[in-house]
Design a protein around this motif. Structure first.
Motif, short mmCIF file in Angstrom:
data_model
loop_
_atom_site.label_atom_id
_atom_site.label_comp_id
_atom_site.label_asym_id
_atom_site.label_seq_id
_atom_site.Cartn_x
_atom_site.Cartn_y
_atom_site.Cartn_z
N LEU A 25 0.88 -1.18 0.00
CA LEU A 25 0.00 0.00 0.00
C LEU A 25 0.91 1.22 0.00
O LEU A 25 1.74 1.39 0.91
CB LEU A 25 -0.90 0.01 1.23
CG LEU A 25 -1.76 1.26 1.43
CD1 LEU A 25 -2.74 1.45 0.27
CD2 LEU A 25 -2.52 1.18 2.75
N THR A 26 0.77 2.07 -1.02
CA THR A 26 1.69 3.20 -1.19
C THR A 26 0.92 4.51 -1.18
O THR A 26 -0.11 4.64 -1.87
CB THR A 26 2.45 3.07 -2.52
OG1 THR A 26 3.11 1.80 -2.56
CG2 THR A 26 3.48 4.18 -2.67
N GLU A 27 1.40 5.48 -0.40
CA GLU A 27 0.84 6.84 -0.39
C GLU A 27 1.93 7.78 -0.88
O GLU A 27 3.02 7.82 -0.32
CB GLU A 27 0.36 7.23 1.00
CG GLU A 27 -0.28 8.61 1.03
CD GLU A 27 -0.93 8.93 2.36
OE1 GLU A 27 -1.23 10.11 2.60
OE2 GLU A 27 -1.14 7.98 3.16
N CYS A 28 1.62 8.55 -1.96
CA CYS A 28 2.64 9.36 -2.63
C CYS A 28 2.32 10.84 -2.51
O CYS A 28 1.16 11.24 -2.39
CB CYS A 28 2.72 9.01 -4.13
SG CYS A 28 2.87 7.26 -4.45
N LEU A 29 3.33 11.63 -2.64
CA LEU A 29 3.15 13.07 -2.75
C LEU A 29 2.59 13.40 -4.14
O LEU A 29 2.75 12.62 -5.08
CB LEU A 29 4.49 13.78 -2.54
CG LEU A 29 5.10 13.64 -1.14
CD1 LEU A 29 6.48 14.27 -1.11
CD2 LEU A 29 4.20 14.27 -0.09
N PRO A 30 1.95 14.58 -4.30
CA PRO A 30 1.35 14.91 -5.59
C PRO A 30 2.33 14.86 -6.76
O PRO A 30 1.94 14.60 -7.89
CB PRO A 30 0.81 16.33 -5.37
CG PRO A 30 0.53 16.39 -3.90
CD PRO A 30 1.61 15.57 -3.25
N GLN A 31 3.64 15.13 -6.52
CA GLN A 31 4.60 15.14 -7.62
C GLN A 31 5.26 13.78 -7.84
O GLN A 31 6.24 13.68 -8.58
CB GLN A 31 5.68 16.20 -7.36
CG GLN A 31 6.55 15.93 -6.13
CD GLN A 31 5.99 16.56 -4.87
OE1 GLN A 31 4.78 16.77 -4.78
NE2 GLN A 31 6.86 16.87 -3.91
N TRP A 32 4.70 12.72 -7.27
CA TRP A 32 5.31 11.39 -7.39
C TRP A 32 5.36 10.92 -8.84
O TRP A 32 4.46 11.20 -9.64
CB TRP A 32 4.49 10.39 -6.56
CG TRP A 32 4.91 8.96 -6.78
CD1 TRP A 32 5.90 8.28 -6.14
CD2 TRP A 32 4.33 8.03 -7.70
NE1 TRP A 32 5.98 6.99 -6.59
CE2 TRP A 32 5.01 6.81 -7.56
CE3 TRP A 32 3.31 8.12 -8.63
CZ2 TRP A 32 4.71 5.68 -8.31
CZ3 TRP A 32 2.99 7.01 -9.40
CH2 TRP A 32 3.69 5.80 -9.24
N SER A 33 6.43 10.20 -9.17
CA SER A 33 6.53 9.55 -10.47
C SER A 33 7.38 8.30 -10.36
O SER A 33 8.21 8.17 -9.45
CB SER A 33 7.14 10.50 -11.51
OG SER A 33 8.48 10.81 -11.19
N CYS A 34 7.15 7.40 -11.26
CA CYS A 34 7.90 6.14 -11.34
C CYS A 34 8.60 6.13 -12.70
O CYS A 34 7.94 6.18 -13.74
CB CYS A 34 6.95 4.96 -11.20
SG CYS A 34 7.72 3.35 -11.49
#
Length: 543
Positions: A25-34
């Motif tokens: 389960l992952t919670e990311c910041l708005p600017q997250w990218s992979c």
């Protein structure tokens, strides 16, 4: 990337041996990218909150909450958050084995030998709470350790998740088609406006990328190309029959620049607007038999008209006027006749235009949708072509008044008794529904009562003899043809126990009607159907 067809999914899933390897389960910041990567394993993503842009083997997906994405090992993948709120998503990693061959004792498997049956985006519409619950349970199962108990539970949860995803695909075919058709109808109503892909996809209930692929699959054109086609068909009408300037036509159709409109028009038709206008407009030919009834309502006749087989008794011209030259539909002769007549305007539907693209340069061709717009709107479109909008409006006002009066007469005689419309065609039974042809006139204009199960049928539905009791009614209107296959079915029908058990048959209220005008979908035919309905259901002394 579209999922595989539903009739293959369950069989293929049933043959696999599947193991869960990780749940996150992952919670990311708005600017997250992979960053771009090659998937080292198979994975299922569920967006719980927020939205994200995914690129899978060069194809882009925009997933919102509740959507699933299936990734296969070896696919090129990257992702990025696309919302102001934190992106929260679940991932389930897994491996699987596919059967290679069967021995005398057992199957021989190999690791991930074939592409996993579920791949790409799967919108979840009917089972979102259950899908989210399964991901929560999968994530919670990590606390049970790494033993056989955890593996057994995770395997069961994953199988249930795959089952629901496959059900979504299986149950989503009609939903996909209905979603696209909603946007098609919306396009026909608003094609002069700018309709962003996001607006259309939202109306359909899908992500923009999924909607674009689905639309092209079902319609053969991208949404943008379909909009252009609608605009250019309308442009043909305006160029030929209106007094508007090219600039005014371009503005009306949503093009800011006249030059761009001209380029699009020539690309679509092969003619510049000027070339198109210069062609004479005096010899009009209709290549859809239902359009003839619209011309009749407007008090005019085309130079020549296609005639449907079996419609010989149905008038396509005003009394005391010369009959339009008949052209038999779907025959080699019809094309030869058309070329011989040298028309200067061909009025056709989309099906005819698609089948006879080679004739589009023989004369200006205006395509008026037969399936996608109601008959009243089509009457106005034809009226605008020939300068008869005033006559169309007056005719429709008279028609509405006539329908209301007829409705009161019929309902005073039969009340809310139900009426079923049956047709024997191709040796099968067909029930007519609410929105087109005979059902449009009976159930909408005359406000007569359909059997309950007919209310869910938009146009028509083929049924089996065994299903007939589900459509029991006080009256049955039955249509057929002299073809051997239909006559054989008629004998089978009237001799069956299902037929004999119908209320209408028991009460001797089964009425045989001719195909025309009942089956035709045009202005004049609907007016004739009203006359016929009054004749059938209202005693002579009460008319």
């Amino acid at each position: 990337m579209m999922p595989m067809m539903p009739n293959d999914i369950f069989t293929q899933l049933n043959e696999l041996i599947i193991h869960v390897t990780d749940v996150e389960l992952t919670e990311c910041l708005p600017q997250w990218s992979c960053q771009p990567q090659i998937m080292p394993f198979c994975q299922i993503w569920l967006v719980h909150k927020g939205t994200a842009i995914f690129e899978l083997n060069g194809e882009t997906f925009r997933l919102g909450a509740g959507h699933l994405l299936f990734l296969s090992k070896g696919q090129k993948f990257q992702a990025a958050s696309d919302s102001a709120v934190p992106l929260i998503f679940y991932t389930v990693s897994f491996t699987y084995q596919t059967p290679l061959r069967k021995t005398d004792k057992d199957y021989v498997y190999r690791a991930e030998g074939d592409l996993f049956p579920l791949n790409g985006e799967v919108p979840v519409h009917h089972h979102q709470p259950q899908v989210l619950y399964l991901f929560e349970q999968l994530y919670g199962s990590r606390s049970e350790g790494n033993g056989g108990r955890q593996q057994y539970r995770q395997k069961g949860l994953l199988h249930e998740l795959l089952y629901l995803a496959a059900l979504e695909i299986e149950g989503g075919i009609d939903q996909q088609r209905n979603g696209v058709e909603r946007t098609v109808e919306y396009m026909h109503q608003h094609y002069t406006k700018n309709l962003p892909l996001e607006e259309l996809s939202g109306l359909a209930g899908f992500s923009p990328s999924y909607y674009s692929r689905l639309f092209k699959k079902l319609k053969g054109l991208s949404p943008n190309a379909y909009m252009t086609k609608l605009r250019m068909n309308r442009a043909k009408e305006l160029l030929v029959y209106s007094q508007n300037s090219y600039y005014e036509i371009a503005q009306y159709l949503g093009y800011k620049e006249e030059s761009y409109f001209s380029r699009m028009f020539k690309k679509e038709t092969g003619y510049s607007p000027t070339e198109y206008v210069k062609m004479s407009r005096t010899i009009v030919v209709t290549m859809r038999h239902s359009f003839n009834g619209d011309f009749l309502a407007l008090g005019i006749r085309p130079h020549a008209a296609v005639m449907a087989r079996g419609a010989e008794a149905f008038p396509i011209h005003n009394q005391n006027e010369e009959t339009p030259s008949p052209i038999l539909v779907d025959s080699k002769t019809s094309i030869e006749d058309l070329v011989r007549l040298k028309p200067t305007l061909i009025l056709c539907d989309e099906e005819w235009a698609k089948l006879h693209k080679e004739l589009s340069h023989a004369a200006p061709t205006v395509t008026i949708p037969y399936w996608d717009i109601p008959w009243r709107e089509r009457l106005y479109r034809i009226a605008d072509l020939v300068g008869r909008r005033k006559e169309a409006k007056a005719w429709l006002q008279d028609y509405e008044q006539k329908a209301e009066q007829a409705s009161q007469l019929i309902k005073a005689n039969i009340g809310e008794e139900t009426i079923l419309v049956l047709r024997i065609v191709g040796g099968k039974l067909r029930v007519y529904g609410m929105d087109r042809n005979i059902g449009c006139t009976l159930y909408q204009d005359l406000k007569l009562t359909p059997p309950q199960n007919v209310r869910a049928i938009k146009w028509r539905k083929t049924i089996t003899l065994e299903e007939l009791p589900n459509f029991d009614a006080n009256y049955v209107l039955l249509m057929g043809s002299p073809h051997k296959k239909d006559q054989k079915m008629k004998r089978k029908l009237v001799e069956s126990a299902e037929w004999q058990a119908l209320t209408a048959v028991k009460n001797n209220q089964c009425i045989h009607i001719a195909l025309y005008p009942w089956i035709d979908y045009s202005a004049s035919s609907h007016e004739l159907v009203i006359d016929e309905a009054v004749r059938l259901f209202v005693p002579q002394e009460a008319r």
